[in-house]
Write an enzyme that holds these catalytic residues in place. Sequence first.
Site, mmCIF file in Angstrom:
data_model
loop_
_atom_site.group_PDB
_atom_site.id
_atom_site.type_symbol
_atom_site.label_atom_id
_atom_site.label_comp_id
_atom_site.label_asym_id
_atom_site.label_seq_id
_atom_site.Cartn_x
_atom_site.Cartn_y
_atom_site.Cartn_z
ATOM 1 N N CYS A 232 115.584 -62.806 -29.267
ATOM 2 C CA CYS A 232 115.658 -62.007 -30.664
ATOM 3 C C CYS A 232 116.294 -60.681 -30.511
ATOM 4 O O CYS A 232 116.089 -59.939 -29.746
ATOM 5 C CB CYS A 232 114.488 -62.125 -31.142
ATOM 6 S SG CYS A 232 114.078 -60.653 -32.660
ATOM 7 N N GLU A 233 117.581 -60.268 -31.357
ATOM 8 C CA GLU A 233 118.127 -59.122 -31.423
ATOM 9 C C GLU A 233 117.447 -57.768 -31.975
ATOM 10 O O GLU A 233 117.676 -56.915 -31.499
ATOM 11 C CB GLU A 233 119.390 -59.233 -31.999
ATOM 12 C CG GLU A 233 119.285 -59.397 -33.283
ATOM 13 C CD GLU A 233 121.026 -59.581 -34.104
ATOM 14 O OE1 GLU A 233 121.116 -58.968 -35.237
ATOM 15 O OE2 GLU A 233 121.750 -60.097 -33.476
ATOM 16 N N HIS A 234 116.173 -58.235 -32.711
ATOM 17 C CA HIS A 234 115.442 -57.256 -33.235
ATOM 18 C C HIS A 234 114.457 -56.797 -32.154
ATOM 19 O O HIS A 234 114.171 -55.311 -32.297
ATOM 20 C CB HIS A 234 114.731 -57.862 -34.520
ATOM 21 C CG HIS A 234 115.725 -58.106 -35.568
ATOM 22 N ND1 HIS A 234 115.516 -59.431 -36.224
ATOM 23 C CD2 HIS A 234 116.839 -57.820 -35.984
ATOM 24 C CE1 HIS A 234 116.417 -59.682 -37.107
ATOM 25 N NE2 HIS A 234 117.366 -58.652 -37.019
ATOM 26 N N HIS A 235 113.913 -57.435 -31.414
ATOM 27 C CA HIS A 235 112.717 -56.896 -30.370
ATOM 28 C C HIS A 235 113.122 -57.472 -29.067
ATOM 29 O O HIS A 235 112.244 -57.073 -28.125
ATOM 30 C CB HIS A 235 111.410 -57.636 -30.873
ATOM 31 C CG HIS A 235 111.153 -57.403 -32.192
ATOM 32 N ND1 HIS A 235 111.376 -58.530 -33.283
ATOM 33 C CD2 HIS A 235 110.530 -56.455 -32.769
ATOM 34 C CE1 HIS A 235 110.673 -57.824 -34.312
ATOM 35 N NE2 HIS A 235 110.380 -56.696 -34.300
ATOM 36 N N GLN B 79 118.236 -66.692 -35.471
ATOM 37 C CA GLN B 79 118.165 -67.915 -35.397
ATOM 38 C C GLN B 79 119.414 -68.595 -36.509
ATOM 39 O O GLN B 79 120.133 -69.530 -36.302
ATOM 40 C CB GLN B 79 116.935 -68.644 -35.829
ATOM 41 C CG GLN B 79 117.029 -70.268 -35.473
ATOM 42 C CD GLN B 79 115.574 -70.650 -35.722
ATOM 43 O OE1 GLN B 79 114.631 -70.211 -35.444
ATOM 44 N NE2 GLN B 79 115.641 -72.000 -36.040
ATOM 45 N N HIS C 283 109.254 -68.235 -32.151
ATOM 46 C CA HIS C 283 109.549 -66.918 -32.314
ATOM 47 C C HIS C 283 108.579 -65.833 -31.205
ATOM 48 O O HIS C 283 107.516 -65.945 -32.122
ATOM 49 C CB HIS C 283 110.098 -66.242 -33.166
ATOM 50 C CG HIS C 283 111.267 -66.959 -33.950
ATOM 51 N ND1 HIS C 283 112.651 -66.168 -33.880
ATOM 52 C CD2 HIS C 283 111.741 -68.313 -34.319
ATOM 53 C CE1 HIS C 283 113.649 -67.012 -34.242
ATOM 54 N NE2 HIS C 283 112.829 -68.407 -34.578
ATOM 55 N N CYS D 254 108.310 -62.895 -31.129
ATOM 56 C CA CYS D 254 108.322 -61.643 -31.861
ATOM 57 C C CYS D 254 107.361 -61.831 -32.973
ATOM 58 O O CYS D 254 106.599 -60.990 -33.593
ATOM 59 C CB CYS D 254 109.468 -61.297 -32.422
ATOM 60 S SG CYS D 254 110.515 -62.331 -33.502
#
Length: 196
Positions: A84-87, A125, A153, A155
């Site tokens: 995941c590019e956020h976390h 995703q 996920h 996250c």
Amino acid sequence: MSTLTDKPLSEASTEDIYRELLIRYDEDPTRDGLLKTPERMEKSMAFLTKGYKQDPTEILRGALFDVEYDEMVIVKDIEFYSLCEHHLLPFFGKAHIAYIPNGKVIGLSKMPRLVDVFARRLQVQERLTQQIAHAIVDAIDPQGVAVIMEASHLCMMMRGVEKQNSSTVTSAMLGVFKEQQQTRNEFLSLVRQSKS
């Protein structure tokens, strides 16, 4: 104890940066269990993001075949793992891909390879699903492409809302899969069929 105080960040090695992160998390990077962790982290992240160095078009065009076949081709239950590019936490699951040829088919082993090219990048995703579908369109200009991805996920499971049994489903329907309800329904039905 910081490893970065004596050099600019731009001159620090990736291992130096990971070592510094361990220090900032109140760990001792010189203790036995962590001594090689910066090196292992560097290798791990290089592997988990290797998709940036791969060309999806080149992979697909390496196995294109002229055919008269114009019925649905489905490769389902393709395992994938991404970050995941956020976390920078993993998400993982299965991809189901279908297309209806327009004079060309793709070698079956190329579908999982295509999924990996895009999954081995920092992702969301929704974008991952679209990238796979559009890469197939770009390679063989089929009558239509459908992609469904189901994922868990970390996250959402390890942090944040901490929901262990949640999953995310995304889809991309292009060409006849978007325009024709019957074609879309056939794909969805075939994907839902359990293995014998």
